[in-house]
Motif scaffolding. Structure first.
Motif, PDB file in Angstrom:
ATOM      1  N   ASN A   1      10.004  -1.122  -8.170  1.00 34.07           N
ATOM      2  CA  ASN A   1      11.360  -0.645  -7.870  1.00 34.07           C
ATOM      3  C   ASN A   1      11.684  -0.703  -6.380  1.00 34.07           C
ATOM      4  O   ASN A   1      12.080   0.284  -5.764  1.00 34.07           O
ATOM      5  CB  ASN A   1      11.554   0.771  -8.417  1.00 34.07           C
ATOM      6  CG  ASN A   1      13.019   1.142  -8.502  1.00 34.07           C
ATOM      7  OD1 ASN A   1      13.864   0.295  -8.727  1.00 34.07           O
ATOM      8  ND2 ASN A   1      13.316   2.410  -8.313  1.00 34.07           N
ATOM      9  N   THR A   2      11.495  -1.888  -5.817  1.00 28.85           N
ATOM     10  CA  THR A   2      11.819  -2.115  -4.410  1.00 28.85           C
ATOM     11  C   THR A   2      12.491  -3.475  -4.303  1.00 28.85           C
ATOM     12  O   THR A   2      12.915  -4.039  -5.308  1.00 28.85           O
ATOM     13  CB  THR A   2      10.562  -2.008  -3.525  1.00 28.85           C
ATOM     14  OG1 THR A   2      10.947  -1.983  -2.156  1.00 28.85           O
ATOM     15  CG2 THR A   2       9.583  -3.131  -3.765  1.00 28.85           C
TER      16      THR A   2
ATOM     17  N   GLU B   1       3.258   5.954  -2.713  1.00 30.66           N
ATOM     18  CA  GLU B   1       4.465   6.706  -3.071  1.00 30.66           C
ATOM     19  C   GLU B   1       4.554   6.909  -4.582  1.00 30.66           C
ATOM     20  O   GLU B   1       5.024   7.949  -5.039  1.00 30.66           O
ATOM     21  CB  GLU B   1       5.719   5.986  -2.576  1.00 30.66           C
ATOM     22  CG  GLU B   1       5.963   6.100  -1.094  1.00 30.66           C
ATOM     23  CD  GLU B   1       7.179   5.316  -0.648  1.00 30.66           C
ATOM     24  OE1 GLU B   1       8.102   5.089  -1.468  1.00 30.66           O
ATOM     25  OE2 GLU B   1       7.217   4.918   0.534  1.00 30.66           O
ATOM     26  N   LEU B   2       4.123   5.904  -5.326  1.00 31.21           N
ATOM     27  CA  LEU B   2       4.127   6.009  -6.784  1.00 31.21           C
ATOM     28  C   LEU B   2       2.995   6.894  -7.292  1.00 31.21           C
ATOM     29  O   LEU B   2       2.993   7.289  -8.459  1.00 31.21           O
ATOM     30  CB  LEU B   2       4.017   4.617  -7.418  1.00 31.21           C
ATOM     31  CG  LEU B   2       5.225   3.708  -7.256  1.00 31.21           C
ATOM     32  CD1 LEU B   2       4.893   2.290  -7.691  1.00 31.21           C
ATOM     33  CD2 LEU B   2       6.405   4.253  -8.046  1.00 31.21           C
ATOM     34  N   GLY B   3       2.026   7.178  -6.421  1.00 29.51           N
ATOM     35  CA  GLY B   3       0.899   8.027  -6.803  1.00 29.51           C
ATOM     36  C   GLY B   3      -0.035   7.364  -7.802  1.00 29.51           C
ATOM     37  O   GLY B   3      -0.569   8.033  -8.688  1.00 29.51           O
TER      38      GLY B   3
ATOM     39  N   SER C   1      13.411   0.604   1.471  1.00 26.87           N
ATOM     40  CA  SER C   1      12.542   0.269   0.347  1.00 26.87           C
ATOM     41  C   SER C   1      13.242   0.360  -1.010  1.00 26.87           C
ATOM     42  O   SER C   1      12.629   0.069  -2.035  1.00 26.87           O
ATOM     43  CB  SER C   1      11.307   1.165   0.337  1.00 26.87           C
ATOM     44  OG  SER C   1      11.674   2.501   0.079  1.00 26.87           O
ATOM     45  N   SER C   2      14.514   0.719  -1.021  1.00 24.36           N
ATOM     46  CA  SER C   2      15.195   0.844  -2.310  1.00 24.36           C
ATOM     47  C   SER C   2      15.446  -0.531  -2.925  1.00 24.36           C
ATOM     48  O   SER C   2      15.588  -1.531  -2.229  1.00 24.36           O
ATOM     49  CB  SER C   2      16.508   1.613  -2.157  1.00 24.36           C
ATOM     50  OG  SER C   2      17.360   0.969  -1.245  1.00 24.36           O
TER      51      SER C   2
ATOM     52  N   ILE D   1       0.841  -1.200   0.000  1.00 27.40           N
ATOM     53  CA  ILE D   1       0.000   0.000   0.000  1.00 27.40           C
ATOM     54  C   ILE D   1       0.876   1.251   0.000  1.00 27.40           C
ATOM     55  O   ILE D   1       0.661   2.191  -0.769  1.00 27.40           O
ATOM     56  CB  ILE D   1      -0.952  -0.001   1.216  1.00 27.40           C
ATOM     57  CG1 ILE D   1      -1.941  -1.162   1.110  1.00 27.40           C
ATOM     58  CG2 ILE D   1      -1.677   1.337   1.337  1.00 27.40           C
ATOM     59  CD1 ILE D   1      -2.696  -1.455   2.404  1.00 27.40           C
ATOM     60  N   SER D   2       1.883   1.248   0.846  1.00 25.87           N
ATOM     61  CA  SER D   2       2.792   2.384   0.954  1.00 25.87           C
ATOM     62  C   SER D   2       3.505   2.651  -0.376  1.00 25.87           C
ATOM     63  O   SER D   2       3.607   3.798  -0.820  1.00 25.87           O
ATOM     64  CB  SER D   2       3.802   2.128   2.067  1.00 25.87           C
ATOM     65  OG  SER D   2       4.760   3.137   2.115  1.00 25.87           O
ATOM     66  N   LEU D   3       4.002   1.597  -1.013  1.00 28.21           N
ATOM     67  CA  LEU D   3       4.690   1.758  -2.298  1.00 28.21           C
ATOM     68  C   LEU D   3       3.756   2.324  -3.360  1.00 28.21           C
ATOM     69  O   LEU D   3       4.131   3.215  -4.114  1.00 28.21           O
ATOM     70  CB  LEU D   3       5.242   0.415  -2.772  1.00 28.21           C
ATOM     71  CG  LEU D   3       6.444  -0.123  -2.017  1.00 28.21           C
ATOM     72  CD1 LEU D   3       6.704  -1.568  -2.411  1.00 28.21           C
ATOM     73  CD2 LEU D   3       7.673   0.726  -2.295  1.00 28.21           C
TER      74      LEU D   3
END
Length: 110
Positions: A56-57, A14-16, A69-70, A9-11
């Motif tokens: 991209n994680t 973040e990606l919008g 998360s990188s 959910i967070s990712l």
């Protein structure tokens, strides 16, 4: 290892992107994606690897093994980015050139 839906959910946030867009990028149904986010269904290891690559994680982040998360790997496609693919392929066997190119790239970034 247990998949952590909150990380997905967070990712996505973040990606919008919307849930529908996330599902489209992963080539799954919106309902299937929603089940991953809600925790109703746990994706297979292969699906988690694809999610990590697409968003991209890292797999480790999605399983809660790290808080970073990188991405830990980058996939380069010869079809989508042929020049970069050829560059990386040619540098695999020439470590001296790789070091020189990295030093040059660091100087350019300054």
């Amino acid at each position: 290892m247990k998949f952590i839906p909150e990380r997905l959910i967070s990712l996505r946030k973040e990606l919008g992107i919307t849930k529908a867009e996330a599902a489209r990028r992963l080539n799954i149904t919106p309902m299937g994606y929603g089940r991953y986010e809600s925790g109703e269904r746990e994706p297979s290891y292969q699906a988690v690897a694809f999610i990590a690559q697409t968003f991209n994680t890292s797999i480790q982040y999605l399983y809660g093994e790290t808080d970073d998360s990188s991405a830990s790997t980058i996939m380069i496609s010869s079809e989508k980015d042929p020049e970069l693919y050829l560059l990386v392929e040619s540098l695999q066997n020439d470590k001296d050139m790789l070091k020189r190119l990295c030093a040059y790239a660091k100087q350019l970034a300054k």
